[in-house]
Design a protein around this motif. Structure first.
Motif, PDB file in Angstrom:
ATOM      1  N   ILE A  75       0.853  -1.213   0.000  1.00 41.49           N
ATOM      2  CA  ILE A  75       0.000   0.000   0.000  1.00 41.49           C
ATOM      3  C   ILE A  75       0.880   1.252   0.000  1.00 41.49           C
ATOM      4  O   ILE A  75       0.623   2.219  -0.737  1.00 41.49           O
ATOM      5  CB  ILE A  75      -0.955  -0.022   1.213  1.00 41.49           C
ATOM      6  CG1 ILE A  75      -1.948  -1.175   1.055  1.00 41.49           C
ATOM      7  CG2 ILE A  75      -1.698   1.304   1.338  1.00 41.49           C
ATOM      8  CD1 ILE A  75      -2.812  -1.428   2.263  1.00 41.49           C
ATOM      9  N   ALA A  76       1.943   1.211   0.792  1.00 34.51           N
ATOM     10  CA  ALA A  76       2.871   2.360   0.804  1.00 34.51           C
ATOM     11  C   ALA A  76       3.475   2.558  -0.587  1.00 34.51           C
ATOM     12  O   ALA A  76       3.643   3.703  -1.049  1.00 34.51           O
ATOM     13  CB  ALA A  76       3.985   2.131   1.830  1.00 34.51           C
ATOM     14  N   ILE A  77       3.765   1.458  -1.274  1.00 33.79           N
ATOM     15  CA  ILE A  77       4.330   1.557  -2.622  1.00 33.79           C
ATOM     16  C   ILE A  77       3.318   2.180  -3.573  1.00 33.79           C
ATOM     17  O   ILE A  77       3.645   3.066  -4.365  1.00 33.79           O
ATOM     18  CB  ILE A  77       4.739   0.159  -3.129  1.00 33.79           C
ATOM     19  CG1 ILE A  77       5.906  -0.378  -2.318  1.00 33.79           C
ATOM     20  CG2 ILE A  77       5.096   0.200  -4.597  1.00 33.79           C
ATOM     21  CD1 ILE A  77       6.241  -1.817  -2.618  1.00 33.79           C
ATOM     22  N   LEU A  78       2.059   1.727  -3.474  1.00 33.65           N
ATOM     23  CA  LEU A  78       1.026   2.258  -4.378  1.00 33.65           C
ATOM     24  C   LEU A  78       0.845   3.752  -4.166  1.00 33.65           C
ATOM     25  O   LEU A  78       0.777   4.525  -5.124  1.00 33.65           O
ATOM     26  CB  LEU A  78      -0.309   1.549  -4.126  1.00 33.65           C
ATOM     27  CG  LEU A  78      -0.474   0.162  -4.714  1.00 33.65           C
ATOM     28  CD1 LEU A  78      -1.862  -0.375  -4.385  1.00 33.65           C
ATOM     29  CD2 LEU A  78      -0.294   0.187  -6.225  1.00 33.65           C
ATOM     30  N   LEU A  79       0.781   4.168  -2.900  1.00 35.58           N
ATOM     31  CA  LEU A  79       0.538   5.594  -2.613  1.00 35.58           C
ATOM     32  C   LEU A  79       1.704   6.449  -3.100  1.00 35.58           C
ATOM     33  O   LEU A  79       1.518   7.433  -3.820  1.00 35.58           O
ATOM     34  CB  LEU A  79       0.314   5.799  -1.112  1.00 35.58           C
ATOM     35  CG  LEU A  79      -0.972   5.175  -0.558  1.00 35.58           C
ATOM     36  CD1 LEU A  79      -1.031   5.365   0.952  1.00 35.58           C
ATOM     37  CD2 LEU A  79      -2.195   5.798  -1.207  1.00 35.58           C
ATOM     38  N   SER A  80       2.923   6.057  -2.718  1.00 37.41           N
ATOM     39  CA  SER A  80       4.067   6.885  -3.118  1.00 37.41           C
ATOM     40  C   SER A  80       4.293   6.797  -4.619  1.00 37.41           C
ATOM     41  O   SER A  80       4.662   7.790  -5.267  1.00 37.41           O
ATOM     42  CB  SER A  80       5.315   6.436  -2.361  1.00 37.41           C
ATOM     43  OG  SER A  80       5.523   5.051  -2.528  1.00 37.41           O
ATOM     44  N   GLY A  81       4.016   5.628  -5.196  1.00 37.88           N
ATOM     45  CA  GLY A  81       4.197   5.463  -6.633  1.00 37.88           C
ATOM     46  C   GLY A  81       3.252   6.348  -7.425  1.00 37.88           C
ATOM     47  O   GLY A  81       3.631   6.921  -8.447  1.00 37.88           O
ATOM     48  N   THR A  82       2.029   6.480  -6.932  1.00 36.32           N
ATOM     49  CA  THR A  82       1.076   7.358  -7.609  1.00 36.32           C
ATOM     50  C   THR A  82       1.609   8.786  -7.626  1.00 36.32           C
ATOM     51  O   THR A  82       1.553   9.472  -8.650  1.00 36.32           O
ATOM     52  CB  THR A  82      -0.281   7.308  -6.894  1.00 36.32           C
ATOM     53  OG1 THR A  82      -0.663   5.947  -6.781  1.00 36.32           O
ATOM     54  CG2 THR A  82      -1.327   8.077  -7.663  1.00 36.32           C
ATOM     55  N   PHE A  83       2.161   9.217  -6.503  1.00 36.89           N
ATOM     56  CA  PHE A  83       2.762  10.563  -6.451  1.00 36.89           C
ATOM     57  C   PHE A  83       3.864  10.683  -7.506  1.00 36.89           C
ATOM     58  O   PHE A  83       3.928  11.666  -8.242  1.00 36.89           O
ATOM     59  CB  PHE A  83       3.330  10.795  -5.054  1.00 36.89           C
ATOM     60  CG  PHE A  83       4.013  12.128  -4.886  1.00 36.89           C
ATOM     61  CD1 PHE A  83       3.311  13.224  -4.406  1.00 36.89           C
ATOM     62  CD2 PHE A  83       5.351  12.286  -5.202  1.00 36.89           C
ATOM     63  CE1 PHE A  83       3.938  14.453  -4.256  1.00 36.89           C
ATOM     64  CE2 PHE A  83       5.986  13.506  -5.056  1.00 36.89           C
ATOM     65  CZ  PHE A  83       5.275  14.596  -4.576  1.00 36.89           C
ATOM     66  N   LEU A  84       4.693   9.669  -7.600  1.00 35.34           N
ATOM     67  CA  LEU A  84       5.830   9.756  -8.523  1.00 35.34           C
ATOM     68  C   LEU A  84       5.381   9.816  -9.988  1.00 35.34           C
ATOM     69  O   LEU A  84       5.991  10.516 -10.802  1.00 35.34           O
ATOM     70  CB  LEU A  84       6.774   8.567  -8.319  1.00 35.34           C
ATOM     71  CG  LEU A  84       7.463   8.507  -6.957  1.00 35.34           C
ATOM     72  CD1 LEU A  84       8.298   7.247  -6.826  1.00 35.34           C
ATOM     73  CD2 LEU A  84       8.354   9.725  -6.748  1.00 35.34           C
ATOM     74  N   THR A  85       4.285   9.098 -10.313  1.00 33.32           N
ATOM     75  CA  THR A  85       3.838   9.132 -11.713  1.00 33.32           C
ATOM     76  C   THR A  85       3.401  10.530 -12.132  1.00 33.32           C
ATOM     77  O   THR A  85       3.417  10.856 -13.312  1.00 33.32           O
ATOM     78  CB  THR A  85       2.640   8.180 -11.967  1.00 33.32           C
ATOM     79  OG1 THR A  85       1.580   8.572 -11.108  1.00 33.32           O
ATOM     80  CG2 THR A  85       3.013   6.748 -11.746  1.00 33.32           C
ATOM     81  N   LEU A  86       3.011  11.345 -11.167  1.00 39.11           N
ATOM     82  CA  LEU A  86       2.565  12.701 -11.520  1.00 39.11           C
ATOM     83  C   LEU A  86       3.710  13.534 -12.077  1.00 39.11           C
ATOM     84  O   LEU A  86       3.494  14.486 -12.813  1.00 39.11           O
ATOM     85  CB  LEU A  86       1.975  13.407 -10.286  1.00 39.11           C
ATOM     86  CG  LEU A  86       0.836  12.684  -9.577  1.00 39.11           C
ATOM     87  CD1 LEU A  86       0.362  13.491  -8.389  1.00 39.11           C
ATOM     88  CD2 LEU A  86      -0.319  12.451 -10.540  1.00 39.11           C
ATOM     89  N   PHE A  87       4.937  13.196 -11.713  1.00 42.44           N
ATOM     90  CA  PHE A  87       6.061  14.054 -12.089  1.00 42.44           C
ATOM     91  C   PHE A  87       7.094  13.354 -12.963  1.00 42.44           C
ATOM     92  O   PHE A  87       7.963  14.009 -13.519  1.00 42.44           O
ATOM     93  CB  PHE A  87       6.754  14.595 -10.827  1.00 42.44           C
ATOM     94  CG  PHE A  87       5.816  15.354  -9.942  1.00 42.44           C
ATOM     95  CD1 PHE A  87       5.443  16.653 -10.272  1.00 42.44           C
ATOM     96  CD2 PHE A  87       5.286  14.776  -8.805  1.00 42.44           C
ATOM     97  CE1 PHE A  87       4.572  17.357  -9.469  1.00 42.44           C
ATOM     98  CE2 PHE A  87       4.417  15.480  -7.997  1.00 42.44           C
ATOM     99  CZ  PHE A  87       4.052  16.768  -8.330  1.00 42.44           C
ATOM    100  N   PHE A  88       7.027  12.033 -13.045  1.00 39.92           N
ATOM    101  CA  PHE A  88       8.050  11.316 -13.798  1.00 39.92           C
ATOM    102  C   PHE A  88       7.721  11.330 -15.288  1.00 39.92           C
ATOM    103  O   PHE A  88       6.573  11.186 -15.681  1.00 39.92           O
ATOM    104  CB  PHE A  88       8.154   9.875 -13.295  1.00 39.92           C
ATOM    105  CG  PHE A  88       9.196   9.066 -14.021  1.00 39.92           C
ATOM    106  CD1 PHE A  88      10.538   9.378 -13.874  1.00 39.92           C
ATOM    107  CD2 PHE A  88       8.832   8.018 -14.849  1.00 39.92           C
ATOM    108  CE1 PHE A  88      11.502   8.643 -14.543  1.00 39.92           C
ATOM    109  CE2 PHE A  88       9.793   7.280 -15.523  1.00 39.92           C
ATOM    110  CZ  PHE A  88      11.132   7.599 -15.369  1.00 39.92           C
TER     111      PHE A  88
END
Lengths: 272, 546
Positions: free
Chosen positions: B71-84
């Motif tokens: 779940i921590a991966i999904l949440l932080s990963g979603t944030f990263l997709t916004l900028f990557f």
């Protein structure tokens, strides 16, 4: 050495009251002091600036004595090398300064590689030995100060470093393994002068990066980069030795998962 | 099969008690619950799930750790997709990090640097994502070890073991595609190894590599392709497999350790609602908090050090993330010169051989439940978890597997072992090559003997009690030490396990002894020849008398 003296103040008064003025003595003493002090200062600076050969020669002579006492055992009395150590003819001042200044020479023992340790000589003694080795035959000279200021381009230096140095010294200068127990040492805390000298002379297992290969300015850029990463700790927190995924993996298994397993034991524990 | 809660009566979704007049709050909850239930009939599910019993043991929470870190991966990963920006278009970096200013790099790397240095909270999110990924795979590994060593993969849970194994492989694939995305030097080096492995396949290798990278390595498309795998395809499959994994866990019910009142046909523990759910919810925050604490204090993957990918430099100390380490180590342990010349071509097996060994290892892990079931011939359901010592051969096989994996894993850091322990890298490699074979064997033999010795000790304790340290002189002058009998609760744990005997070869219906039967008998003898039977009731009773 220039000092402002009471001379300009006393001069008009002298004219007004004559040589017997009580201030005349003071003025004379002042003139005398300024003249002799100035002359001495002038003489001493010109001595160092214009006649280095004299001092150099004295130093090389001193170095020769130190060499005979401390180095000749392996390098031979004439520094032409023995079975135990290489000839030092032509290695240059830079090589001697690097080996002695980082404490690698004299060796603590024969081994895969001479290791960095506390220098065994004072700065003055090292200068003497360097002068002696330099006097044997032409070789790479000591680096000019302007290349050691760590004020070049860090990005150019970083790129050069990655291409030329990182395969042995690691991208973050953490060092790395070579064959047969040899290794490329970590670069944090190494003086700019020694980094430069190492590139020019290629000590031990390191290749030589001549000025045709990497120009002095590019060497200065590399030093700039190394000093940048030395002086700017990781923005992400503790850097775990900058060793990459191995230390990260150990950290997560020991501390991350260790802490969490401790938590599970705590949560599942029942009061007896 | 019924689930029985011993500690508390399970509460259901019915919100109000009947005696006191309901308060406004509870009337509201009741009305809402009623509204939802009338339209979804969800109360049946809530009742069923809410009363689901979970046995309490710390090792049963490792799978939870994996879910929470996911779940921590999904949440932080979603944030990263916004900028990557998953593009390999060449740009010149103009961000804040001085030693990379003006350097030519891919847009992917530049955006990863921007996330790190110029987007608020970006570095923390990157580190949360990466640390959580390491924890995710590590907790899956530990969870699998728990399931293996307690025999929790036996019928009816074999399929769930396979699904769990697939999840483990997916997690590794997610990790690999993920750390290849920033397009820094380290990730490019990792891809280069994959490229080398693909090219090591005879005949089709080169073509496959070109297909994968859209031309000669590294090409200009690989980051985009890995990105699709990393953020869409693999997570979708992973979440689906995770759903099935959890569903089967609910259907099969959880295993439990032997104990008084615990049988193969019940589950003793606490119901999900309310205590277990509260604990699990709290545990989620503990795991998440631990990840954030680590991520905010310890650097992971400092991409700014590595620089943009360029096929020429390779840094000293280049390693993959820990879960790919065993593959890297396998490559490092191959002795030099594993190649031959045939038809005017040089054929190397120095890449293929370790890949085949690893593939074989993973297949064995995946199919182990079926292999063991075939050897034991046991078709019963098992809901009581074994203590590892009570299945000596399985535990020994597990220990051998762990050693094998650990040696390969250690081999991935052979250079760092050499520099940090002042050894020669050749010496480290030779030692690990020897350990890979002899260490694995030794681990098997030692573990098996230790298990049997522990079983013998258990038997001794059950039959004769615990040494009390009290010495009594008998009237005849003899000295004896008084042994204290175990209480029944402790004894239960020591005697409640299954006993297997080597399979007898018997002719089948046609009166023939098949080759399969013989092979099976050989394996069965290997498994159960050395064994220590649990204390029987008769032995216990006769033991009570002296």
């Amino acid at each position: 050495m220039r000092t402002s003296s009471p001379k300009p103040n006393s001069a008009p008064r002298q004219r007004a009251t004559g040589r017997r003025s009580p201030l005349a003595t003071v003025a004379l003493i002042a003139i005398g002091l300024v003249a002799t002090g100035g002359a001495y200062a002038l003489a001493s600076t010109t001595a160092t600036a214009t006649n280095p050969a004299i001092v150099h020669q004295a130093s090389a002579d001193e170095g020769k004595k130190l060499f005979a006492a401390n180095c000749a055992n392996c390098h031979g009395l004439d520094a032409a090398g023995t079975d135990e150590g290489p000839s030092l003819h032509g290695v240059g001042a830079a090589s001697a300064d690097f080996q002695l200044g980082t404490g690698r020479m004299p060796l603590a023992m024969q081994g895969p590689q001479g290791e960095k340790k506390t220098p065994q000589f004072t700065a003055e003694q090292i200068a003497d030995l360097v002068a002696y080795v330099a006097s044997l035959a032409p070789g790479p000279a000591l680096p000019e100060d302007r290349y050691l200021q760590a004020d070049g381009s860090a990005s150019k230096g970083a790129e050069l470093y990655r291409i030329n140095c990182a395969m042995c010294h690691n991208v973050a200068g953490a060092g790395g393994a070579l064959t047969q127990g040899k290794f490329a040492p970590a670069l944090a805390g190494v003086e700019a002068r020694h980094i430069y000298e190492a590139m020019v002379t290629g000590p031990q297992n390191m290749p030589v990066f001549s000025d045709l290969n990497i120009t002095p300015q590019q060497k200065a850029d590399i030093i700039t980069y190394l000093k940048f990463i030395e002086n700017n700790p990781s923005v992400g927190g503790a850097d775990l030795g900058s060793l990459g995924p191995v230390s990260e993996g150990l950290f997560i298994w020991i501390f991350g998962l260790g802490a969490i397993v401790a938590m599970t034991v705590w949560i599942a524990a029942r009061p007896n | 099969m019924t689930a029985a809660g011993t500690t508390t009566a399970a509460t259901t979704a019915t919100p109000t008690s009947t005696d006191a007049p309901p308060t406004a709050g509870s009337r509201f909850t009741g009305a809402v619950a009623n509204y939802i239930d009338e339209r979804t009939s969800i109360s049946g599910l809530v009742k069923e799930l809410g009363r689901k019993i979970f046995p309490d043991h710390w090792s049963f929470m490792l799978g939870e750790v994996a879910i929470y870190s996911f779940i921590a991966i999904l949440l932080s990963g979603t944030f990263l997709t916004l900028f990557f920006d998953p593009s390999m278009v060449e740009v010149h970096y103009e961000g804040s990090y001085d030693p990379l200013k003006g350097i030519e790099m891919s847009a992917a790397y530049a955006s990863a640097l921007d996330i790190t240095f110029d987007i608020r909270g970006g570095l923390l999110m990157r580190q949360v994502h990466h640390w959580a990924a390491l924890l995710f795979v590590a907790s899956i590994g530990l969870h699998m070890l728990r399931v293996f060593f307690t025999g929790a993969f036996r019928k009816p849970r074999e399929l769930n073991w396979v699904i769990g194994f697939v999840l483990f492989v997916l997690a590794m694939a997610e990790g690999f595609t993920g750390y290849s995305l920033p397009d820094d030097l380290l990730s490019g080096n990792g891809l280069r190894i994959i490229d080398g492995m693909v090219k090591g396949i005879p005949v089709i290798g080169t073509w496959t590599s070109w297909l994968l990278f859209g031309g000669e390595f590294p090409g200009t498309v690989i980051v985009g392709r890995l990105y699709v795998l990393h953020i869409m395809l693999l997570p979708a499959i992973l979440i689906a497999a995770l759903g099935v994994h959890l569903l089967l866990m609910v259907i099969n019910k959880h295993t439990q350790f032997a104990g008084p009142g615990r049988t193969n046909s019940n589950v003793v523990g606490v119901p999900v609602m309310p205590v277990f759910a509260a604990k699990a919810g709290g545990f989620f925050f503990i795991v998440f908090g631990t990840i954030v604490l680590i991520a905010s204090t310890v650097t992971i993957n400092p991409i700014w050090n590595y620089g943009p990918y360029d096929p020429s430099p390779v840094s000293a100390g280049t390693q993959p993330d820990w879960y790919i380490g065993f593959a890297d180590g396998a490559l490092r342990l191959v002795p030099p010169g594993w190649e031959f010349v045939l038809f005017d071509h040089t054929w190397t097996i120095s890449v293929l051989a370790p890949m085949a060994v690893l593939g074989g290892f993973l297949v064995l892990v995946m199919f182990y439940p079926f292999i063991e079931a075939w050897i034991t011939g046991d078709k019963r359901e098992h809901h009581i978890a074994d203590r590892p010592r009570n299945a000596p051969t399985r535990t020994a096989i597990g220990a051998a597997g762990v050693t094998f994996y650990a040696v390969l894993w250690a081999a991935a850091s052979s250079d760092i072992i050499a520099t940090h322990f002042k050894l020669t890298i050749e010496g480290v490699t030779y030692a690990l090559q020897a350990l890979l074979i002899f260490g694995t064997l030794a681990a098997y033999l030692i573990t098996k003997r230790v298990c049997l010795a522990l079983q013998a000790k258990d038997r001794e304790i059950v039959l004769h009690g615990v040494e009390s340290g009290r010495i009594v002189r008998m009237p005849g002058g003899e000295y004896i030490e008084v042994h204290e009998k175990l209480d029944e609760y402790d004894r239960w744990r020591l005697v409640d396990f299954e006993d297997y005997k080597p399979l007898m070869i018997r002719p089948n219906a046609k009166g023939k002894i098949t080759v399969g039967q013989r092979v099976r008998a050989v394996f069965s003898r290997w498994f159960f020849e050395d064994r220590i039977s649990p204390v029987t009731k008769g032995e216990l009773e006769s033991g009570e008398h002296h």
